[in-house]
Each structure stands twice: as C-alpha cells, then as structure tokens.
Design a protein around this motif. Structure first.
Motif, PDB file in Angstrom:
ATOM      1  N   THR A  42       0.863  -1.176   0.000  1.00  0.00           N
ATOM      2  CA  THR A  42       0.000   0.000   0.000  1.00  0.00           C
ATOM      3  C   THR A  42       0.900   1.226   0.000  1.00  0.00           C
ATOM      4  OG1 THR A  42      -0.061   0.211   2.409  1.00  0.00           O
ATOM      5  CG2 THR A  42      -1.737  -1.243   1.384  1.00  0.00           C
ATOM      6  N   PRO A  43       0.369   2.388  -0.363  1.00  0.00           N
ATOM      7  CA  PRO A  43       1.192   3.593  -0.282  1.00  0.00           C
ATOM      8  C   PRO A  43       1.753   3.817   1.129  1.00  0.00           C
ATOM      9  CG  PRO A  43      -0.725   4.031  -1.623  1.00  0.00           C
ATOM     10  CD  PRO A  43      -0.913   2.657  -1.024  1.00  0.00           C
ATOM     11  N   GLU A  44       0.934   3.572   2.155  1.00  0.00           N
ATOM     12  CA  GLU A  44       1.392   3.740   3.543  1.00  0.00           C
ATOM     13  C   GLU A  44       2.562   2.800   3.846  1.00  0.00           C
ATOM     14  OE1 GLU A  44       2.053   4.959   7.267  1.00  0.00           O
ATOM     15  OE2 GLU A  44       0.637   5.946   5.910  1.00  0.00           O
ATOM     16  N   GLU A  45       2.433   1.545   3.439  1.00  0.00           N
ATOM     17  CA  GLU A  45       3.518   0.577   3.665  1.00  0.00           C
ATOM     18  C   GLU A  45       4.777   0.971   2.904  1.00  0.00           C
ATOM     19  OE1 GLU A  45       0.853  -3.487   4.282  1.00  0.00           O
ATOM     20  OE2 GLU A  45       1.389  -2.846   2.247  1.00  0.00           O
ATOM     21  N   THR A  46       4.608   1.459   1.683  1.00  0.00           N
ATOM     22  CA  THR A  46       5.752   1.888   0.874  1.00  0.00           C
ATOM     23  C   THR A  46       6.499   3.019   1.555  1.00  0.00           C
ATOM     24  OG1 THR A  46       4.717   1.205  -1.203  1.00  0.00           O
ATOM     25  CG2 THR A  46       6.414   2.903  -1.348  1.00  0.00           C
ATOM     26  N   ILE A  47       5.773   4.041   1.976  1.00  0.00           N
ATOM     27  CA  ILE A  47       6.402   5.207   2.594  1.00  0.00           C
ATOM     28  C   ILE A  47       7.049   4.829   3.916  1.00  0.00           C
ATOM     29  CG2 ILE A  47       5.940   7.486   3.594  1.00  0.00           C
ATOM     30  CD1 ILE A  47       3.641   7.655   1.393  1.00  0.00           C
ATOM     31  N   SER A  48       6.365   4.058   4.727  1.00  0.00           N
ATOM     32  CA  SER A  48       6.930   3.655   6.023  1.00  0.00           C
ATOM     33  C   SER A  48       8.192   2.817   5.855  1.00  0.00           C
ATOM     34  CB  SER A  48       5.900   2.874   6.846  1.00  0.00           C
ATOM     35  OG  SER A  48       4.827   3.708   7.182  1.00  0.00           O
ATOM     36  N   GLU A  49       8.165   1.858   4.933  1.00  0.00           N
ATOM     37  CA  GLU A  49       9.327   0.995   4.704  1.00  0.00           C
ATOM     38  C   GLU A  49      10.493   1.799   4.137  1.00  0.00           C
ATOM     39  OE1 GLU A  49      11.589  -2.662   4.432  1.00  0.00           O
ATOM     40  OE2 GLU A  49      10.050  -1.830   5.729  1.00  0.00           O
ATOM     41  N   ALA A  50      10.218   2.670   3.178  1.00  0.00           N
ATOM     42  CA  ALA A  50      11.288   3.492   2.600  1.00  0.00           C
ATOM     43  C   ALA A  50      11.886   4.424   3.651  1.00  0.00           C
ATOM     44  CB  ALA A  50      10.758   4.292   1.412  1.00  0.00           C
ATOM     45  N   GLN A  51      11.055   5.019   4.494  1.00  0.00           N
ATOM     46  CA  GLN A  51      11.569   5.911   5.538  1.00  0.00           C
ATOM     47  C   GLN A  51      12.437   5.139   6.522  1.00  0.00           C
ATOM     48  OE1 GLN A  51      10.855   9.578   5.889  1.00  0.00           O
ATOM     49  NE2 GLN A  51      12.832   9.062   6.787  1.00  0.00           N
ATOM     50  N   ARG A  52      12.006   3.937   6.896  1.00  0.00           N
ATOM     51  CA  ARG A  52      12.806   3.103   7.796  1.00  0.00           C
ATOM     52  C   ARG A  52      14.184   2.836   7.190  1.00  0.00           C
ATOM     53  NH1 ARG A  52      14.426  -1.953   8.278  1.00  0.00           N
ATOM     54  NH2 ARG A  52      13.265  -2.731   6.478  1.00  0.00           N
ATOM     55  N   LEU A  53      14.201   2.496   5.921  1.00  0.00           N
ATOM     56  CA  LEU A  53      15.475   2.196   5.253  1.00  0.00           C
ATOM     57  C   LEU A  53      16.351   3.451   5.132  1.00  0.00           C
ATOM     58  CD1 LEU A  53      13.981  -0.227   2.624  1.00  0.00           C
ATOM     59  CD2 LEU A  53      15.634  -0.845   4.423  1.00  0.00           C
ATOM     60  N   LEU A  54      15.744   4.578   4.822  1.00  0.00           N
ATOM     61  CA  LEU A  54      16.515   5.833   4.778  1.00  0.00           C
ATOM     62  C   LEU A  54      17.114   6.133   6.150  1.00  0.00           C
ATOM     63  CD1 LEU A  54      14.146   8.018   2.595  1.00  0.00           C
ATOM     64  CD2 LEU A  54      16.457   7.273   1.972  1.00  0.00           C
ATOM     65  N   ASP A  55      16.306   5.959   7.192  1.00  0.00           N
ATOM     66  CA  ASP A  55      16.778   6.223   8.550  1.00  0.00           C
ATOM     67  C   ASP A  55      17.908   5.281   8.959  1.00  0.00           C
ATOM     68  OD1 ASP A  55      14.865   8.228   8.713  1.00  0.00           O
ATOM     69  OD2 ASP A  55      13.473   7.043   9.933  1.00  0.00           O
ATOM     70  N   GLU A  56      17.930   4.073   8.385  1.00  0.00           N
ATOM     71  CA  GLU A  56      18.983   3.099   8.670  1.00  0.00           C
ATOM     72  C   GLU A  56      20.218   3.303   7.794  1.00  0.00           C
ATOM     73  OE1 GLU A  56      17.381  -0.851   8.291  1.00  0.00           O
ATOM     74  OE2 GLU A  56      16.066  -0.606  10.037  1.00  0.00           O
ATOM     75  N   GLY A  57      20.207   4.325   6.946  1.00  0.00           N
ATOM     76  CA  GLY A  57      21.344   4.571   6.067  1.00  0.00           C
ATOM     77  C   GLY A  57      21.383   3.650   4.862  1.00  0.00           C
ATOM     78  N   LYS A  58      20.217   3.203   4.403  1.00  0.00           N
ATOM     79  CA  LYS A  58      20.130   2.296   3.261  1.00  0.00           C
ATOM     80  C   LYS A  58      19.292   2.922   2.140  1.00  0.00           C
ATOM     81  CE  LYS A  58      20.340  -1.760   6.259  1.00  0.00           C
ATOM     82  NZ  LYS A  58      19.540  -2.889   6.787  1.00  0.00           N
TER      83      LYS A  58
END
Length: 149
Positions: A42-58
């Motif tokens: 879902t768009p929500e899952e996409t944004i949340s997962e991408a933000q998590r990865l950005l925050d982890e330096g990925k």
C-alpha cells in the motif's frame, strides 16, 4: 563464460551479496540483506518501509521499495513513485561519493514530484522534499530527508 545467476523465473539476477549502498561484494562475503523485488505494498507501507530504510542509512534499498511502487502503479501517481525512487538514488550516489550523479538524480526527482505539491498524497511533504533536493548540500553531507512533515 560462466553461467549467469538467475531467479526462479529464469531472469538474470546478480546473486552477489551487496553492501548497505547496494554495491556488489565478492561471492561469499557477508552482505546486507537485499530488498525483495516486485513486492506490492500500500502507499502507507511503501512510505513507512522506505523511511525506515533511509533512517537506517540504506537509501539504495529505499529506492528499491519506491521502484516496486512505481512499477506496480498504473495511474497518476506513477510519476510520484518514480520521482521518490530518483531522490533515494540521489542519496545513494552522494553516499558513494558520486556528487555529479547525486545532483542530477535529485533534480530529476524534484522535477517529477513537484506537480504533487499543491495536493500532496499520502501525507508526503512534497514541498519540503523538493526544497531539500534543490538545496546546496556540502559534498559528502547529504542526509536523507523525512518523507513526511
């Protein structure tokens, strides 16, 4: 020539391990777990997962999440997901030391998402992301943005 790595459908896929910025490592090296490809979120899952990865330096991995959304979209938001993927790749290039590539992708990403600024979908901070992408960043100091305000 050696046989190419292939996925279950027979498509060529490089099975070499990757580092946190998506660069291939020698076979047998410990690497960072790769993002599965072709995941429909879902768009929500996409944004949340991408933000998590950005925050982890990925950021490379975040790009893959946005790429899944872009490739599975067939409506007016297709350009949004592509633009967000380009922003994440821009961060990836900056982290790899490719300043010219980073600036080019950040500009393309900003251009792609800017039309969504008047009515930002999914709580995205489109105006802030465009401003961030177009700002001057000291070499090697491109911190990933927050996707939401």
């Amino acid at each position: 020539m050696a046989d190419r790595d292939r996925d279950a459908q027979g498509r060529a896929r490089n099975a070499r391990p990757r580092d946190g910025l998506g660069r291939p490592l020698p076979y047998g090296s410990p690497g960072v777990e790769r993002q599965p490809e072709g995941v429909v979120r879902t768009p929500e899952e996409t944004i949340s997962e991408a933000q998590r990865l950005l925050d982890e330096g990925k950021p490379f991995h975040a790009h893959e999440v946005f790429e899944d959304a872009w490739k599975s979209a067939d409506g007016p938001e297709r350009a949004l997901w592509k633009g967000l993927a380009q922003l994440a790749v821009g961060v990836t290039h900056a982290a790899r030391g490719n300043e010219k590539g980073a600036l080019s992708l950040l500009q393309r990403g900003a251009d792609a998402i800017e039309p969504y600024a008047d009515a930002p979908p999914h709580g995205l901070d489109v105006t802030g992301l465009v401003r961030w992408a177009r700002a001057e960043h000291p070499p090697g100091e491109l911190s990933p943005p927050s996707l939401r305000s």
